[in-house]
Design an enzyme around this catalytic site. Structure first.
Site, short mmCIF file in Angstrom:
data_model
loop_
_atom_site.label_atom_id
_atom_site.label_comp_id
_atom_site.label_asym_id
_atom_site.label_seq_id
_atom_site.Cartn_x
_atom_site.Cartn_y
_atom_site.Cartn_z
N CYS A 148 0.92 -1.12 -0.10
CA CYS A 148 -0.05 -0.09 -0.18
C CYS A 148 0.85 1.21 -0.03
CB CYS A 148 -0.93 0.06 1.19
SG CYS A 148 -2.22 -1.35 1.17
N ARG A 183 15.33 2.30 3.55
CA ARG A 183 15.40 1.08 2.73
C ARG A 183 15.05 -0.12 3.44
NH1 ARG A 183 20.56 1.59 0.53
NH2 ARG A 183 21.60 0.13 1.70
N SER A 184 13.76 0.22 4.29
CA SER A 184 13.12 -0.99 4.87
C SER A 184 12.44 -1.95 4.00
CB SER A 184 12.07 -0.34 5.95
OG SER A 184 11.14 0.20 5.13
N ASP A 206 20.42 4.25 3.22
CA ASP A 206 19.96 4.07 4.60
C ASP A 206 21.34 4.20 5.22
OD1 ASP A 206 21.50 1.89 4.39
OD2 ASP A 206 19.81 0.47 4.79
#
Length: 324
Positions: A148, A183-184, A206
Site C-alpha cells: 500500500c 530502505r526498509s 540508509d
C-alpha cells in the site's frame, strides 16, 4: 506598481491526491454492486496502529465499504487469520503490525490467503513486484497486488505528472533520477524496486550507505539490478535527483535541504517531518504527508482482489464437469 512574484514551491496535500483516486474507486465499486468486507486485526497497543485502524474504518464508511476491526490477543491471532481465510463473507484481510517485532510477524504475513491479502505482503506478490511481473495470469486479467505505501507514493508521482504518459506503460519514469531515504523491507526497498522497474534511476539510502536501482543503460533490462555505490552519501546522490522521497522515523533526522537540486519534487512519507520549512526555498513541489492516499490505495487493492476473482469464476464455469 510592483507585484510580489508567486511562490516558487507548490505544496500539495494528500487529501487532494486522495480525492482523485476516490473517483476511480467509486466507479469500480459501482461495477461490483455490493459492499466488500475488509477485516482488520489489531493485536497490539501501538497508538500508530490504532490510528491507522481508525482511519481505515472512517475511509471505508465514507466510500461504501464494510470494515470489521477485530481486537485479539496476539497469541490468538494465528487462528483468527486462518478462520478469516476460510470465511467466504470476508473479501480482504489487514493486520496492523508490529505484533511480535520478530520474524514471527513475517510468518503471520504469509498466513493470509493470497486472495485476501490487501497489503500485498504475500510471497507471491512480493516476488512479482521484484521481478517486475505485473499480472498473476498469462491472459493478464488478474493484476498483482502491490504494497500500500509504496503504491501510494507511485500514485502521488502520477498525480504530480512525474510519470510521463507519452512513454509506454512500464517506462514512464525513464530519464528521472530519484533518491529515497529509507530502505526498509516494508516501504523503502519495495518502492525503489517499483520506481526502477518503471524506468527511473533510483538511489536508495540508509545508514549503511547508498544502493543504485536501475534497469541499466537505455532501460533495456526487463527488471532492475542493484549496485552498491561504495563511499556514496546523500551529498553524492541528492544533487543528481529531480525527485527526493524521505521516510525516516524519529524526530532526530532532518533532511539536508541545501543538497537539493533546484526545482526538485520532495515527498515525505514519515510520520515525522523529515523536511524543514526551508524545503520550500528549493523544491518546486512539496508533499508533506501521504497517509490519506495510502488508505484509498488500500481500498483500491481490496477492489482489485474482488475483481481478480471474476476471471477465476468465469474460467471455472467454462470447464465441463465430468459425468458422475
Amino acid at each position: 506598481m510592483s507585484h510580489n512574484p508567486p511562490a516558487s514551491c507548490k505544496v500539495v496535500l494528500a487529501g487532494s491526491i486522495a480525492r482523485s483516486l476516490q473517483l476511480e474507486v467509486g466507479q469500480d465499486l459501482a461495477k461490483i454492486n455490493r459492499k466488500p468486507l475488509l477485516v482488520g486485526f489489531l493485536a497490539n497497543k501501538d497508538p500508530a496502529a490504532q490510528l491507522y485502524a481508525d482511519w481505515t474504518n472512517k475511509t471505508c464508511e465514507e466510500n461504501g465499504f464494510q470494515f470489521s476491526l477485530r481486537e485479539v490477543d496476539r497469541e490468538e491471532l494465528e487462528g483468527c487469520i486462518l478462520a478469516a481465510n476460510e470465511d467466504t463473507t470476508v473479501d480482504g484481510i489487514i493486520v496492523y503490525y508490529p505484533i511480535f517485532n520478530s520474524r514471527q510477524d513475517q510468518y503471520l504475513q504469509q498466513l493470509i490467503d493470497v486472495g485476501k491479502d490487501v497489503e500485498g505482503l504475500s510471497h507471491r506478490y512480493v516476488f512479482n513486484m521484484y521481478q517486475n511481473i505485473r499480472f498473476l495470469d498469462e491472459q493478464k486479467l488478474q493484476k498483482s497486488i502491490l504494497p500500500c505505501t509504496p503504491l501510494a507514493i507511485v500514485k502521488v508521482l502520477e498525480y504530480l505528472k512525474v510519470y510521463n504518459t507519452i512513454l509506454p506503460y512500464g517506462n514512464r519514469l525513464f530519464g528521472h533520477s530519484i533518491t529515497i531515504v529509507n530502505r526498509s523491507e516494508v516501504v523503502g526497498r519495495p518502492l525503489a524496486a517499483l520506481l526502477a522497474n518503471d524506468g527511473a534511476c533510483v538511489y536508495s539510502v540508509d545508514v549503511t550507505g547508498v544502493q543504485q536501482f536501475t534497469r541499466g543503460e537505455g532501460i533495456k533490462k526487463s527488471r532492475h539490478d542493484v549496485v552498491e555505490k561504495d563511499g556514496w552519501t546523500l551529498e553524492n546522490c541528492v544533487p543528481l535527483s529531480d525527485v527526493v522521497i524521505s521516510g525516516v522515523p524519529g524526530e532526530a533526522f532532518k533532511f539536508p535541504t541545501h543538497l537539493l537540486k533546484e526545482g526538485a519534487v520532495c515527498i515525505n512519507f514519515s510520520t515525522e517531518k523529515n523536511f524543514g520549512p526551508e524545503v520550500k526555498d528549493k523544491a518546486s513541489i512539496y508533499v508533506p504527508a501521504i497517509g490519506k492516499v495510502t488508505i484509498i490505495v488500500l481500498l483500491r487493492n481490496l477492489l482489485r482482489i474482488v475483481q481478480n476473482r471474476k476471471p477465476l469464476a468465469t474460467e471455472d464455469n467454462s470447464i465441463s464437469k465430468p459425468i458422475q
